[in-house]
Scaffold this active site. Structure first.
Site, PDB file in Angstrom:
ATOM      1  N   GLY A  68      10.501  -1.247   8.360  1.00  9.09           N
ATOM      2  CA  GLY A  68      11.804  -0.764   8.792  1.00  9.09           C
ATOM      3  C   GLY A  68      12.024  -0.919  10.286  1.00  9.09           C
ATOM      4  N   LYS A 120       8.806   7.805  17.364  1.00 11.26           N
ATOM      5  CA  LYS A 120       9.121   8.141  18.763  1.00 11.26           C
ATOM      6  C   LYS A 120       9.807   6.974  19.459  1.00 11.26           C
ATOM      7  CE  LYS A 120       5.153  11.266  19.025  1.00 11.26           C
ATOM      8  NZ  LYS A 120       3.781  11.442  19.562  1.00 11.26           N
ATOM      9  N   LYS A 139       5.235   1.857  -6.197  1.00  9.87           N
ATOM     10  CA  LYS A 139       6.141   0.732  -5.955  1.00  9.87           C
ATOM     11  C   LYS A 139       6.776   0.240  -7.257  1.00  9.87           C
ATOM     12  CE  LYS A 139       5.362   1.094  -1.672  1.00  9.87           C
ATOM     13  NZ  LYS A 139       6.396   1.801  -0.872  1.00  9.87           N
ATOM     14  N   VAL A 146       1.409  -6.768   4.372  1.00  8.70           N
ATOM     15  CA  VAL A 146       2.127  -7.073   5.614  1.00  8.70           C
ATOM     16  C   VAL A 146       1.163  -7.131   6.794  1.00  8.70           C
ATOM     17  CG1 VAL A 146       3.980  -6.358   7.157  1.00  8.70           C
ATOM     18  CG2 VAL A 146       4.191  -5.947   4.699  1.00  8.70           C
TER      19      VAL A 146
END
Length: 298
Positions: free
Chosen positions: A18, A46, A162, A188
């Site tokens: 994301g 953050k 998933k 990933v």
């Protein structure tokens, strides 16, 4: 920001994928609603909040995927959603249930957002490759699903989450007549992935030896994965599932390279040397991905 470009939402923008989707959308001039679950612990979270103070076109929204109204607020005025959910906690049976329920809330909120035209849903290859008879199949492609009972029996909670989440998303999207594309990503890899995406990486790799031997252990660079996400959003003809990976890891040399990339998450004996064993057969196919990439070449 490009005033001609529609506003897009990324939920959860504080996950590894994301975050990189959010960054690339901003680079391409899109206004972005970054929906962030408030854990207070993630460095990415953050960073996103700091970016919200500095980046023109980025608005950060706190969301709770169990709070339907908070999702609606983040989606308001958006034409598309990148649904990039992952749990920051270790996957177990409880987390499977929470991720599925959260997915249902997100897709239902999309259905109630009049401006929203499309969902690009980040899923996983692990939603397609786990079942008893995988070795008897020549090809594993977008028609395949992991077997839920097999995942439960083997305590493969990440693949189960998933699989169930993607199936729930598809069922609800079709019922609500929403346009959706799922990107079934390999493991990933990318900048600081071992530090910033450690839980999902370790969860994905549970059963890695079996995936390796079955020719279905694959990896994808996050920048390529993000590019595919955005192509899928921009191309009005896209629909259905797309397997997304750069390489199938099916030889000892590639396994050693992967382990070195993921240090210290994966450790090998200090004197481990590649013996050059014969590679296992590749079973994953990406015909649909190739068509998408070729059709949308910039």
């Amino acid at each position: 920001m490009d005033p001609q470009k529609p506003t897009l939402c990324v939920l959860d923008a504080s996950t590894y994928v994301g975050f990189w989707v959010t960054k690339e959308l901003l680079n391409r001039g899109y206004p972005v609603h970054a929906a962030v679950q408030n854990s207070g612990k993630s460095e990415i979270e953050k960073t996103i909040r700091e970016m919200g103070k500095l980046e023109n076109g980025l608005v950060v929204f706190p969301v709770d995927i169990m709070d339907y109204q908070s999702i609606l607020v983040a989606l308001k005025g958006c034409s598309g959603l990148f649904c990039c959910m992952d749990t920051p906690q270790v996957y177990d049976e409880k987390m499977v249930d929470l991720e599925v329920r959260g997915t249902i809330n997100v897709v239902e909120a999309c259905a109630q957002t009049e401006t929203l035209n499309k969902i690009v849903f980040t899923s996983s290859l692990t939603a397609a490759v786990w079942r008893e008879n995988i070795l008897s199949e020549k090809d594993v492609d977008e028609r395949c699903w992991s077997d839920q009972e097999f995942c439960r029996k083997m305590k493969l909670w990440y693949p189960l989450a998933k699989t169930l989440s993607e199936q729930a998303a598809w069922a609800l999207a079709m019922d609500r007549m929403l346009k959706m594309v799922s990107i079934n990503a390999g493991l990933v890899l990318g900048p600081a992935v071992a530090e910033e995406n450690s839980v999902s990486t370790i969860s994905y790799l549970k059963g890695a030896a079996q995936m390796y031997e079955n020719g279905v252990l694959a990896v994808v660079d996050v920048k390529f994965l993000v590019d595919v996400h955005i192509r899928a959003m921009e191309d009005s003809s896209t629909c259905g599932r797309y397997f997304c990976f750069d390489q199938i890891v099916n030889s000892e040399e590639e396994t050693l390279k992967l382990a070195n990339t993921l240090r210290p998450l994966i450790s090998l004996p200090s004197r481990y040397e590649c013996q050059g064993r014969e590679a296992f057969a590749e079973r994953l196919r990406t015909r649909r991905l190739h068509k998408l990439v070729e059709a949308t070449a910039y």
